[in-house]
Design an enzyme around this catalytic site. Structure first.
Site, short mmCIF file in Angstrom:
data_model
loop_
_atom_site.label_atom_id
_atom_site.label_comp_id
_atom_site.label_asym_id
_atom_site.label_seq_id
_atom_site.Cartn_x
_atom_site.Cartn_y
_atom_site.Cartn_z
N GLY A 304 0.85 -1.15 -0.10
CA GLY A 304 -0.04 -0.02 0.01
C GLY A 304 0.87 1.43 -0.07
N GLU A 305 0.41 2.25 0.53
CA GLU A 305 1.04 3.61 0.78
C GLU A 305 1.52 4.20 -0.67
OE1 GLU A 305 4.74 3.03 2.84
OE2 GLU A 305 3.70 1.83 4.35
N ALA A 306 0.81 3.94 -1.80
CA ALA A 306 1.21 4.24 -3.18
C ALA A 306 2.40 3.65 -3.30
CB ALA A 306 1.04 5.64 -3.24
#
Length: 337
Positions: A304-306
């Site tokens: 996640g987190e970009a």
């Protein structure tokens, strides 16, 4: 005051979307055919350059302003034991982002991108969506509006990501609501749950779809009822990007699920978005297939987190470097076939 004051107003915005600049796309494609290479020999790099051109409205696009926005939210469904990490990790990771210690801080720096982290009332989890709507209409519209307003119209490329313990369960529930299937079809191990945790996640999704029933047939209602504030904000950011004609890189399973309602509302709703990577999260491959999105990378990532979106920025920069910097056959004095 929220940008969107009613579901009807939001729905109208979702059905009044600009399309890409076809003249810019054709000009970029024509330029590709003059460069010193066999036509099509750079494969998807050529496609990426033309994609950027069409949405930026420039035959030679640019990547001067690359934005990475990570939205964070807390989920009431975590009380059902669906995550390997405690709910307080959401706030702790937001602090880690601020201190520069997370993976996305390093990846954004390496990609020459500006990182913004937007926490959405992380001290106040959404309701447990197995027994109530995750958000009221006002809460949902506020989160969508926050996401929309986080996007600058001056952005050349937008990367979107999230942080929220429990949000892979929310994403699985949203995918089930939008595309059908049981919880077991969509859930994965997320933060690393064991088999018992995986069963709890599937049971939570099934409980949610049973509880909300026919109300989930509307994509916006589904997002409000089984999503989370960060998912709603991602949706708002994707909508804003389309309205501003900004090309988007979607991150993994959660981010893709959050954007999916726009495609369900309008078949071409995600034409301005690319799947940056194929997440290792179980449901992502099926979700991308349902949306007709072909991932740029497959690095077995599930953070996640970009992180995957940001990693793909360097592919976009490579595509643009060739598109803008290569000589034409005429300029180089190279004979064409």
């Amino acid at each position: 005051m929220s940008r969107f004051s009613s579901i009807e107003q939001l729905s109208a915005a979702c059905n009044d979307l600009p399309e890409r600049d076809e003249q810019a796309s054709m000009a970029a494609a024509a330029r590709q055919d003059t460069l010193t290479k066999p036509q099509g020999s750079l494969g998807r790099l050529e496609e990426l350059a033309i994609f950027l051109a069409g949405w930026q409205g420039r035959a030679v696009p640019r990547l001067d302003q690359v934005a990475v926005i990570v939205f964070a939210g807390s989920h009431g469904v975590t009380a059902r034991g669906v995550s390997a990490f405690p709910a307080e990790v959401t706030a702790q990771m937001v602090a880690n982002f601020a201190a520069g210690g997370a993976a996305i801080n390093q990846l954004a720096r390496a990609a020459g991108a500006e990182l913004t982290v937007v926490p959405l009332e992380i001290e106040r989890p959404t309701a447990d969506f197995t027994a109530a709507p995750a958000m009221t209409e006002d809460e949902f519209l506020a989160a969508v509006s926050t996401g929309y307003d986080a996007v600058s119209p001056k952005t050349d490329l937008l990367c979107l990501g999230e942080m929220g313990i429990g949000n892979t369960t929310a994403a699985a529930a949203l995918a089930a609501a939008l595309f059908g299937g049981k919880g077991a079809d969509w859930v994965g191990r997320g933060t690393g749950v064991d088999d018992a945790g995986l069963s709890r996640k599937a049971a939570a999704v099934d409980a949610a779809t049973a509880f909300h029933g026919a109300a989930l047939s509307d994509p916006l209602a589904a997002l409000a009822r089984v999503g989370g504030r960060e998912l709603a904000a991602i949706f708002g950011a994707v909508l804003a990007a389309r309205c501003y004609r900004i090309p988007v890189l979607l991150d993994g399973f959660v981010c893709t699920a959050a954007a999916a309602p726009l495609a369900r509302l309008r078949p071409t709703g995600l034409a301005h978005a690319l799947a940056a990577h194929m997440s290792a999260e179980a449901g992502h491959r099926e979700l991308l297939a349902r949306l007709g999105l072909k991932p740029l990378l497959d690095f077995n990532m599930r953070l996640g987190e970009a992180s995957g979106a940001c990693l793909a920025v360097n592919l976009m920069r490579s595509a643009l470097a060739c598109h803008a910097g290569m000589a034409s056959f005429a300029e180089a004095g190279v004979s064409e076939k």
